[in-house]
Design an enzyme around this catalytic site. Structure first.
Site, PDB file in Angstrom:
ATOM      1  CD1 TRP A 162      21.556  28.520   9.204  1.00 51.61           C
ATOM      2  CD2 TRP A 162      22.128  28.712   6.976  1.00 51.61           C
ATOM      3  NE1 TRP A 162      20.427  27.856   8.488  1.00 51.61           N
ATOM      4  CE2 TRP A 162      20.836  28.032   6.927  1.00 51.61           C
ATOM      5  CE3 TRP A 162      22.401  28.896   5.651  1.00 51.61           C
ATOM      6  CZ2 TRP A 162      19.963  27.495   6.183  1.00 51.61           C
ATOM      7  CZ3 TRP A 162      21.941  28.569   4.560  1.00 51.61           C
ATOM      8  CH2 TRP A 162      20.607  27.741   4.701  1.00 51.61           C
ATOM      9  CE  LYS A 186      23.886  31.182  18.917  1.00 48.60           C
ATOM     10  NZ  LYS A 186      24.345  31.086  17.479  1.00 48.60           N
ATOM     11  CD  GLU A 189      23.301  26.772  15.751  1.00 49.45           C
ATOM     12  OE1 GLU A 189      23.333  27.821  15.633  1.00 49.45           O
ATOM     13  OE2 GLU A 189      22.357  26.321  15.965  1.00 49.45           O
ATOM     14  N   GLY A 219      22.239  27.778  19.187  1.00 49.41           N
ATOM     15  CA  GLY A 219      21.107  28.688  19.206  1.00 49.41           C
ATOM     16  C   GLY A 219      20.260  28.586  20.508  1.00 49.41           C
ATOM     17  CD  GLU A 261      15.632  42.286   9.154  1.00 48.85           C
ATOM     18  OE1 GLU A 261      16.573  41.560   8.765  1.00 48.85           O
ATOM     19  OE2 GLU A 261      15.448  43.591   8.836  1.00 48.85           O
ATOM     20  CG  LEU A 262      10.599  36.123  11.000  1.00 52.57           C
ATOM     21  CD1 LEU A 262       9.309  36.082  11.915  1.00 52.57           C
ATOM     22  CD2 LEU A 262      11.765  35.959  12.154  1.00 52.57           C
ATOM     23  CB  CYS A 295      14.880  35.992   3.975  1.00 53.46           C
ATOM     24  SG  CYS A 295      15.996  37.354   3.536  1.00 53.46           S
ATOM     25  CD  GLU A 393      12.100  30.355   4.467  1.00 56.45           C
ATOM     26  OE1 GLU A 393      11.965  29.917   5.591  1.00 56.45           O
ATOM     27  OE2 GLU A 393      12.645  31.697   3.919  1.00 56.45           O
TER      28      GLU A 393
HETATM   29  P1  NAD Z   1      16.998  29.694  12.909  1.00 61.15           P
HETATM   30  O1  NAD Z   1      15.948  30.455  13.533  1.00 61.15           O
HETATM   31  O2  NAD Z   1      17.151  28.378  13.015  1.00 61.15           O
HETATM   32  O3  NAD Z   1      18.531  30.319  13.370  1.00 61.15           O
HETATM   33  C1  NAD Z   1      18.609  31.717  13.366  1.00 61.15           C
HETATM   34  C2  NAD Z   1      19.599  32.096  14.723  1.00 61.15           C
HETATM   35  O4  NAD Z   1      18.994  32.079  15.746  1.00 61.15           O
HETATM   36  C3  NAD Z   1      20.876  31.194  14.584  1.00 61.15           C
HETATM   37  O5  NAD Z   1      22.104  32.223  15.172  1.00 61.15           O
HETATM   38  C4  NAD Z   1      20.636  30.183  15.774  1.00 61.15           C
HETATM   39  O6  NAD Z   1      21.642  29.785  16.342  1.00 61.15           O
HETATM   40  C5  NAD Z   1      19.662  31.129  16.721  1.00 61.15           C
HETATM   41  N1  NAD Z   1      18.709  30.532  17.543  1.00 61.15           N
HETATM   42  C6  NAD Z   1      18.299  29.323  17.447  1.00 61.15           C
HETATM   43  N2  NAD Z   1      17.382  28.912  18.383  1.00 61.15           N
HETATM   44  C7  NAD Z   1      17.242  29.876  19.259  1.00 61.15           C
HETATM   45  C8  NAD Z   1      16.629  30.371  20.387  1.00 61.15           C
HETATM   46  N3  NAD Z   1      15.731  29.222  21.109  1.00 61.15           N
HETATM   47  N4  NAD Z   1      16.770  31.532  20.883  1.00 61.15           N
HETATM   48  C9  NAD Z   1      17.718  32.480  20.210  1.00 61.15           C
HETATM   49  N5  NAD Z   1      18.454  32.300  19.372  1.00 61.15           N
HETATM   50  C10 NAD Z   1      18.236  30.909  18.731  1.00 61.15           C
HETATM   51  O7  NAD Z   1      17.267  30.173  11.256  1.00 61.15           O
HETATM   52  P2  NAD Z   1      18.337  29.711  10.267  1.00 61.15           P
HETATM   53  O8  NAD Z   1      18.071  28.348   9.885  1.00 61.15           O
HETATM   54  O9  NAD Z   1      19.756  29.965  10.674  1.00 61.15           O
HETATM   55  O10 NAD Z   1      18.186  30.464   8.959  1.00 61.15           O
HETATM   56  C11 NAD Z   1      17.262  30.311   8.011  1.00 61.15           C
HETATM   57  C12 NAD Z   1      15.973  31.206   8.281  1.00 61.15           C
HETATM   58  O11 NAD Z   1      16.228  32.511   8.425  1.00 61.15           O
HETATM   59  C13 NAD Z   1      14.872  31.239   7.263  1.00 61.15           C
HETATM   60  O12 NAD Z   1      13.537  30.907   7.458  1.00 61.15           O
HETATM   61  C14 NAD Z   1      15.325  32.344   6.121  1.00 61.15           C
HETATM   62  O13 NAD Z   1      14.054  32.919   5.563  1.00 61.15           O
HETATM   63  C15 NAD Z   1      15.643  33.486   7.431  1.00 61.15           C
HETATM   64  N6  NAD Z   1      16.059  34.815   6.990  1.00 61.15           N
HETATM   65  C16 NAD Z   1      15.395  35.827   6.964  1.00 61.15           C
HETATM   66  C17 NAD Z   1      15.941  37.005   6.681  1.00 61.15           C
HETATM   67  C18 NAD Z   1      15.090  38.338   6.550  1.00 61.15           C
HETATM   68  O14 NAD Z   1      15.898  39.266   6.544  1.00 61.15           O
HETATM   69  N7  NAD Z   1      13.715  38.208   6.524  1.00 61.15           N
HETATM   70  C19 NAD Z   1      17.085  37.142   6.213  1.00 61.15           C
HETATM   71  C20 NAD Z   1      17.944  35.786   6.179  1.00 61.15           C
HETATM   72  C21 NAD Z   1      17.372  34.441   6.627  1.00 61.15           C
END
Ligand code: NAD
Length: 495
Positions: A162, A186, A189, A219, A261-262, A295, A393
């Site tokens: 998001w 995807k 949400e 997700g 990318e986490l 991130c 984090e």
């Molecule tokens: P999240 O993992 O909750 O969700 C990310 C995406 O995955 C959303 O679109 C979600 O709907 C989807 N999703 C959720 N469960 C799923 C599943 N079981 N299977 C497939 N898809 C699923 O993360 P978030 O809260 O939306 O984002 C924040 C995180 O993202 C933080 O940890 C942040 O550091 C990381 N982030 C990393 C980078 C990078 O480039 N390294 C960039 C931005 C954000």
């Protein structure tokens, strides 16, 4: 104060085979504006049936070949049109990002906003990259000639978080599509609105139907059937380590390509020979920009003992320069966090930190802002590096600041983390900075600068911060299949 233009907020629908559509189940849910805490739109609630339709459209388009086998010059033409249209609709995209996730519009009305410009640049960069990058030829002993062929792979699932919902999505789509693949995207949400504009842009730019498809929904409901679909060849995911583990578990037995990318708990190391004013300013930007929801946020600030007290004063002064408020007001530099869930999470970390250390400043809701998910820029001190506030984090405007004695201690503290995304090093000695860069266990390091991008950089992290690299030729590697053909050469001489 300038008034940002108003745009209507779209109903967030799926976009499959070039058409906006509802969920097969007929179910939907609401999008909440983090500033007003009010529902502002409706989102389709996708599930396996919608994922099936989207993957089929993507696969059919790939097999049809009007994109996957098109000339690189044609793909470049279409993607350049996409970039132009993104810039043309900059105000609308900026407005929707402010509504869906609270990203400040800054003073960008009538100009192309920074993140929008970067999104357009993503498309132009990869359109050029795929059109220019050549194949290889190897001549072995004048007896055997081998040449390589670079092909698109098939259908990719692109899953985005998001934060930075528009730009981060284009960062995946641009290389995926440029190299001739089809995509099912995807988005989160929590922030599904600005992507609706991108679907219209793809239609207008002449991207063949089915090459880009977008799924809405939670997700946990639409993600698993998408990533594990047999016709999905690869998954590029940006989000949390927990979701990456879930995806990895589902697709490992299918031997799919994955790029993760986490998250991070990136250290910003400030040595005693640094330009302390600049370091304090950039450290403030590194943690408080996007309300800490980045991130690469420099959320752990390590400062050499001899300049620690001076740094704290300067850093606090910098924190006071942020203007918190409605993201649609041009003076606002710090908006709300994205959702009630995220607000509660950040506040609970601040509570945990009170028990582990001390709140130096901030730590609460800003005065006069009774509504909206607003949190003051916050700094925690006196917490040990092993504490939760230093190890986990938070993804909010919360910095933790720790002193260190010497270079060895700084690096050992920086590396004592489950994450390894980014590192920031501040020193006026290039030898000292380079030595630190050699030892810092992170995928990306910025020396004497904030987050500065060149799209050829291999973006990504180590440890729990990710797997794989995206950017320039590293994206090419992930989104293409390289094959070779070889033939014998008539020897030019006897030997
Ligand atoms: P999240 O993992 O909750 O969700 C990310 C995406 O995955 C959303 O679109 C979600 O709907 C989807 N999703 C959720 N469960 C799923 C599943 N079981 N299977 C497939 N898809 C699923 O993360 P978030 O809260 O939306 O984002 C924040 C995180 O993202 C933080 O940890 C942040 O550091 C990381 N982030 C990393 C980078 C990078 O480039 N390294 C960039 C931005 C954000």
């Amino acid at each position: 104060m300038t008034t940002f233009p108003f745009f209507s907020v779209p109903y967030a629908k799926h976009f499959i085979n070039g058409q906006f559509c509802d969920s097969v189940s007929g179910e939907s849910f609401q999008v909440i504006d983090p500033t007003s805490e009010e529902a502002i739109s409706t989102v389709e609630r996708g599930n396996a049936a919608d994922a099936e339709l989207a993957v089929k459209a993507a696969k059919d388009s790939f097999m049809r070949g009007d994109w996957s086998r098109a000339k690189p010059s044609f793909r470049k033409e279409v993607l350049y049109r996409v970039a132009d249209l993104i810039e043309k609709r900059s105000d609308e995209i900026t407005y929707l990002q402010a509504k869906e996730m609270g990203e400040p519009v800054l003073d960008s009305s009538g100009k192309v906003a920074f993140y929008v410009a970067r999104s357009a640049q993503n498309f132009r960069f990869f359109a050029d990259e795929q059109a220019q990058a050549g194949d290889h030829a190897f001549n072995h002993e004048d007896r055997l000639m081998t040449y390589t062929m670079t092909d698109p792979v098939g259908v990719y699932a692109l899953i985005t978080p998001w934060n930075g919902p528009f730009m981060l999505s284009t960062w995946k789509m641009a290389p995926c599509l440029a190299y001739g693949n089809s995509a099912v995207h995807k988005s989160s949400e929590l922030s599904p609105l600005s992507i609706q504009v991108l679907c219209e842009i793809f239609q207008e730019a002449g991207l063949p139907d089915g090459v880009y498809n977008s799924l809405m929904g939670y997700g946990a409901e639409v993600g698993p059937p998408l990533v594990s679909h047999k016709d999905v060849a690869g998954v590029s995911f940006t989000g949390s380590p927990a979701t990456a583990r879930d995806i990895s578990g589902r697709v490992a037995s299918q031997l799919k390509r994955t790029s993760f990318e986490l998250g991070g708990k990136s250290a910003c190391i400030i040595f005693d020979d640094a330009d302390i004013d600049l370091a304090a300013k950039e450290a403030s930007l590194a943690i408080y920009s996007t309300t800490g929801q980045s991130c690469v946020a420099g959320s752990r600030i390590l400062v050499q003992e001899s300049i620690y007290d001076e740094f704290l004063k300067k850093f606090e002064a910098e924190a006071k320069t942020w203007t918190i408020g409605d993201p649609l007001e041009s003076e606002t530099t710090l908006g709300p966090v994205v959702s009630e869930g995220q607000y509660d999470r950040v506040m609970s970390y601040i509570d945990i930190a009170r028990g582990e250390g001390r709140v130096l400043f901030g730590g609460g809701r800003p005065e006069g802002l009774d509504k909206g998910y607003f949190i003051e820029p916050t700094a925690i001190v006196d917490a040990p590096n092993s504490s939760r506030i230093c190890q986990e984090e938070v993804f909010g405007p919360v910095a933790v600041i720790l002193p260190f004695k010497d270079d060895a201690e700084a690096l050992s503290m920086a590396n004592d983390s489950p994450f390894g995304l980014a590192g920031y090093i501040w020193s006026n000695s290039i030898e000292r900075a380079h030595n630190a860069a050699l030892r810092l266990e992170t995928g990306m390091i910025w020396i004497n600068s904030g987050f500065a991008r060149d799209l050829r950089q291999p973006f990504g992290g180590v440890k729990d911060s990710g797997q794989g690299r995206e950017g320039g030729m590293f994206s090419r590697e992930f989104y293409t299949e390289t094959r070779f053909a070889s033939f014998p050469l008539n020897p030019r001489r006897d030997d």
